[in-house]
Design a protein around this motif. Structure first.
Motif, PDB file in Angstrom:
ATOM      1  N   LEU A  21      -3.126  53.065 -77.228  1.00  0.00           N
ATOM      2  CA  LEU A  21      -3.340  53.148 -78.673  1.00  0.00           C
ATOM      3  C   LEU A  21      -3.167  54.587 -79.161  1.00  0.00           C
ATOM      4  O   LEU A  21      -2.525  54.838 -80.195  1.00  0.00           O
ATOM      5  CB  LEU A  21      -4.736  52.632 -79.012  1.00  0.00           C
ATOM      6  CG  LEU A  21      -5.117  52.553 -80.487  1.00  0.00           C
ATOM      7  CD1 LEU A  21      -4.173  51.631 -81.241  1.00  0.00           C
ATOM      8  CD2 LEU A  21      -6.549  52.073 -80.645  1.00  0.00           C
ATOM      9  N   LEU A  22      -3.698  55.528 -78.418  1.00  0.00           N
ATOM     10  CA  LEU A  22      -3.539  56.943 -78.785  1.00  0.00           C
ATOM     11  C   LEU A  22      -2.076  57.364 -78.690  1.00  0.00           C
ATOM     12  O   LEU A  22      -1.575  58.135 -79.521  1.00  0.00           O
ATOM     13  CB  LEU A  22      -4.408  57.814 -77.871  1.00  0.00           C
ATOM     14  CG  LEU A  22      -5.926  57.653 -78.042  1.00  0.00           C
ATOM     15  CD1 LEU A  22      -6.668  58.479 -76.991  1.00  0.00           C
ATOM     16  CD2 LEU A  22      -6.352  58.071 -79.447  1.00  0.00           C
ATOM     17  N   VAL A  23      -1.391  56.863 -77.665  1.00  0.00           N
ATOM     18  CA  VAL A  23       0.039  57.179 -77.507  1.00  0.00           C
ATOM     19  C   VAL A  23       0.827  56.652 -78.704  1.00  0.00           C
ATOM     20  O   VAL A  23       1.730  57.323 -79.215  1.00  0.00           O
ATOM     21  CB  VAL A  23       0.579  56.582 -76.188  1.00  0.00           C
ATOM     22  CG1 VAL A  23       2.104  56.661 -76.155  1.00  0.00           C
ATOM     23  CG2 VAL A  23      -0.004  57.324 -75.001  1.00  0.00           C
ATOM     24  N   ILE A  24       0.492  55.451 -79.152  1.00  0.00           N
ATOM     25  CA  ILE A  24       1.169  54.880 -80.319  1.00  0.00           C
ATOM     26  C   ILE A  24       0.990  55.787 -81.530  1.00  0.00           C
ATOM     27  O   ILE A  24       1.953  56.085 -82.250  1.00  0.00           O
ATOM     28  CB  ILE A  24       0.624  53.466 -80.613  1.00  0.00           C
ATOM     29  CG1 ILE A  24       1.047  52.486 -79.522  1.00  0.00           C
ATOM     30  CG2 ILE A  24       1.114  52.967 -81.977  1.00  0.00           C
ATOM     31  CD1 ILE A  24       0.389  51.129 -79.632  1.00  0.00           C
ATOM     32  N   MET A  25      -0.244  56.241 -81.760  1.00  0.00           N
ATOM     33  CA  MET A  25      -0.507  57.119 -82.904  1.00  0.00           C
ATOM     34  C   MET A  25       0.317  58.407 -82.809  1.00  0.00           C
ATOM     35  O   MET A  25       0.925  58.853 -83.785  1.00  0.00           O
ATOM     36  CB  MET A  25      -1.996  57.470 -82.980  1.00  0.00           C
ATOM     37  CG  MET A  25      -2.948  56.297 -83.130  1.00  0.00           C
ATOM     38  SD  MET A  25      -2.658  55.321 -84.610  1.00  0.00           S
ATOM     39  CE  MET A  25      -1.901  53.871 -83.863  1.00  0.00           C
ATOM     40  N   LEU A  26       0.339  59.007 -81.621  1.00  0.00           N
ATOM     41  CA  LEU A  26       1.084  60.251 -81.432  1.00  0.00           C
ATOM     42  C   LEU A  26       2.577  60.051 -81.638  1.00  0.00           C
ATOM     43  O   LEU A  26       3.253  60.879 -82.271  1.00  0.00           O
ATOM     44  CB  LEU A  26       0.810  60.810 -80.029  1.00  0.00           C
ATOM     45  CG  LEU A  26      -0.618  61.325 -79.776  1.00  0.00           C
ATOM     46  CD1 LEU A  26      -0.800  61.675 -78.300  1.00  0.00           C
ATOM     47  CD2 LEU A  26      -0.911  62.545 -80.651  1.00  0.00           C
ATOM     48  N   LEU A  27       3.110  58.940 -81.110  1.00  0.00           N
ATOM     49  CA  LEU A  27       4.549  58.680 -81.248  1.00  0.00           C
ATOM     50  C   LEU A  27       4.920  58.374 -82.697  1.00  0.00           C
ATOM     51  O   LEU A  27       5.983  58.790 -83.167  1.00  0.00           O
ATOM     52  CB  LEU A  27       4.964  57.521 -80.343  1.00  0.00           C
ATOM     53  CG  LEU A  27       4.977  57.822 -78.838  1.00  0.00           C
ATOM     54  CD1 LEU A  27       5.294  56.565 -78.039  1.00  0.00           C
ATOM     55  CD2 LEU A  27       5.986  58.922 -78.510  1.00  0.00           C
ATOM     56  N   VAL A  28       4.054  57.672 -83.403  1.00  0.00           N
ATOM     57  CA  VAL A  28       4.322  57.388 -84.810  1.00  0.00           C
ATOM     58  C   VAL A  28       4.290  58.675 -85.625  1.00  0.00           C
ATOM     59  O   VAL A  28       5.138  58.894 -86.504  1.00  0.00           O
ATOM     60  CB  VAL A  28       3.314  56.360 -85.359  1.00  0.00           C
ATOM     61  CG1 VAL A  28       3.448  56.237 -86.879  1.00  0.00           C
ATOM     62  CG2 VAL A  28       3.532  55.000 -84.711  1.00  0.00           C
ATOM     63  N   MET A  29       3.326  59.539 -85.339  1.00  0.00           N
ATOM     64  CA  MET A  29       3.285  60.832 -86.036  1.00  0.00           C
ATOM     65  C   MET A  29       4.521  61.663 -85.714  1.00  0.00           C
ATOM     66  O   MET A  29       5.068  62.353 -86.587  1.00  0.00           O
ATOM     67  CB  MET A  29       2.006  61.581 -85.668  1.00  0.00           C
ATOM     68  CG  MET A  29       0.752  60.999 -86.292  1.00  0.00           C
ATOM     69  SD  MET A  29      -0.737  62.007 -86.042  1.00  0.00           S
ATOM     70  CE  MET A  29      -1.109  61.623 -84.315  1.00  0.00           C
TER      71      MET A  29
END
Length: 533
Positions: free
Chosen positions: A12-20
């Motif tokens: 979930l954190l990886v998703i946030m970072l990649l989206v940013m």
């Protein structure tokens, strides 16, 4: 258990970072998530990921389709219904048939039934990929409306083709007459199922004493009920969800109050984003396992995948151009929205054909063995080619679509009044109808009640709070507040009605109307909180 939970929290954190990161470098986030997931899968400490197709079909697909249906403008959907229907059904079937022939000739031992199976899997474009890119680039309203409408229906047609082809491979027989009858039955009954369940939930929202939280939970239950019931009777669960979603979303201003609308929209935006993020990241993570499974056939399968990917792109471009030519011909006999659609719009629509979630789930749901116990023929090849098509179209077409739009895109042709002028007209209409109501039904109050006097003179989105200090006693203050609340709520209600009337006129975009519906919802919620006694 704890390690698995921690792993998915990290995802979930990886998703946030990649989206940013995607927002930072101005690239559509599905592309970054897929590529990022593929890169992460090579890290030795990352565990092997296996995506359950049942998880995608049952857990992810219904809410994602339902959310897309709620976001779709019914007015635009109906306006371009013929084009959308042609993309969703005939073009999917044609694509499946042509891919069947190409793969039959290209891949040794690949039968036509297997070719139709592959064609059904890779024929539907992914909605999220295209719409996330279109948000960053200005396109005519008709382009986005057609793409959004198509994405709601083509998943259903492709899954129906997939079912028939899979049955033909397993049983070794196929009847075109029986398949045609079954196709019509699956489509019609899927739509009917969605409408029936939609009417039931309409009644629950409309006449039962629901709260905002209950309404929000019901909207999550609805797509699953529609999908599960339709699939139980072997109808199209996708069409059931889409039909029910369109039916309820078109009546949201009737069945939901302002609090429910605000809460439901905010919750669904977050959940939909997370669901899409997980699916696209998992596509990239799963790709390494698919590469390992193909074994010694990697090089040949890679060539097959690239050839079929290019074929899919060309087929879609030819189909959209052909649809434009057919529209010009058909306009001589029937009324069409645009008798000369040209080639620029179809070019953009044709290039926005990235594959995604449904193709992935369909490929992975192919059984490992036949009923006879023999391994399913060419299963690894089909799954690998599907992943290649997803990666190739998503990355190549996704990265080049903004350039295609700028190079070949056309200007707005349907809504000729600029958006800022539409907004000015909407504001003027809302202001006039509010003042007319105050003059007619609250004329005396607007003179004696300082709050109503302020409302009449300003009529703005910002509400001034006036407490009991302006009144002679507390009782008068309470009465003033109650009268003010009733009058202002009445004003907001007639403004909502006016917006619905304006939405029926062809010169107004539904997006503009929806913007002011949301503003009225916010105003009513602010009114409730500031003057709650």
């Amino acid at each position: 258990m704890h390690e698995s939970f921690l792993f998915y929290i990290c995802l979930l954190l990886v998703i946030m970072l990649l989206v940013m990161l995607a927002q930072k470098i101005k690239i559509s986030y599905p592309i970054v998530l897929v590529v990022g997931g593929f890169a992460i899968s090579f890290i030795p400490s990352v565990p092997s990921i296996h995506i359950s197709p049942q998880l995608i079909f049952l857990i992810f697909l219904p809410p994602l389709l339902y959310d897309a249906a709620w976001q779709t403008s019914w007015k635009d959907f109906w306006k371009w219904r013929r084009v959308i229907a042609s993309f969703a059904f005939p073009i999917v079937i044609i694509t499946s048939a042509v891919i069947a022939v190409i793969s039959n000739q290209l891949i040794p031992g690949f039968t036509l039934a297997l070719g139709f199976l592959l064609g059904g899997i890779i024929s539907p474009p992914d909605a999220v990929s295209a719409t996330s890119i279109l948000k960053e680039v200005k396109v005519p309203k008709r382009t986005s409306a057609i793409l959004e409408g198509e994405s709601l229906l083509n998943d259903a047609s492709s899954l129906i083709v997939y079912r028939f082809a899979l049955a033909a491979v397993i049983t070794g027989s196929f009847s075109i007459g029986e398949a045609s009858y079954k196709f019509i039955e699956v489509v019609v009954m899927g739509i009917a199922t969605g409408l029936i369940i939609g009417v039931i939930f309409y009644a629950l929202h409309r006449w039962m004493p629901t709260t905002a939280s209950i309404d929000t939970v019901l909207t999550f239950v609805e797509p699953y009920i529609m999908y599960i019931v339709a699939e139980h009777f072997h109808y199209s669960g996708v069409l059931a969800v889409v039909t029910g979603g369109l039916y309820l979303s078109n009546r949201s201003h009737v069945i939901l109050n302002h609090v429910s609308r605000l809460q439901t929209v905010n919750v669904w935006q977050t959940i939909g984003f997370l669901f899409n993020g997980f699916v696209f990241l998992l596509i990239g993570l799963e790709f390494t396992a698919v590469i390992k499974a193909t074994g010694a056939n990697l090089n040949s399968n890679l060539i097959y995948g690239i050839v079929i990917s290019i074929s899919v792109i060309i087929l879609r471009l030819l189909s959209t151009m052909g649809a434009s030519v057919f529209t010009m011909f058909a306009s001589k006999f029937i009324k069409t929205e645009d008798s000369r659609p040209g080639w620029r719009g179809p070019m953009v629509i044709g290039w926005a054909g990235m594959r995604g979630v449904v193709s992935l789930a369909s490929a992975l749901s192919i059984p490992l063995v036949l009923k006879s116990g023999q391994p399913f023929p060419h299963r690894e090849t089909i799954v690998f080619i599907t992943f290649i098509v997803i990666m190739f179209t998503l990355v190549f077409q996704g990265l080049t679509l903004p350039w295609i739009i700028k190079k070949f895109g056309e200007s707005e042709r349907d809504y000729l009044i600029p958006e800022h002028e539409q907004e000015a007209m909407v504001k003027s209409e809302m202001k006039n109808v509010a003042i007319a109501l105050l003059d007619k039904e609250y004329k005396e109050d607007a003179i004696s009640n300082i709050l109503l006097k302020e409302l009449k003179t300003r009529l703005s989105n910002e509400l001034a709070y006036v407490d009991g200090r302006h009144s002679r006693d507390e009782h008068e203050a309470v009465q003033n507040k109650l009268r003010f609340q009733a009058a202002y709520k009445h004003v907001i209600e007639v403004q909502r009605q006016k917006l619905q009337e304006l939405n029926q006129k062809p010169e107004f975009e539904e997006d503009v109307i929806d913007k002011y519906v949301s503003q009225l919802d916010l105003e009513e919620e602010k009114l409730r909180q500031q003057f709650e006694l």
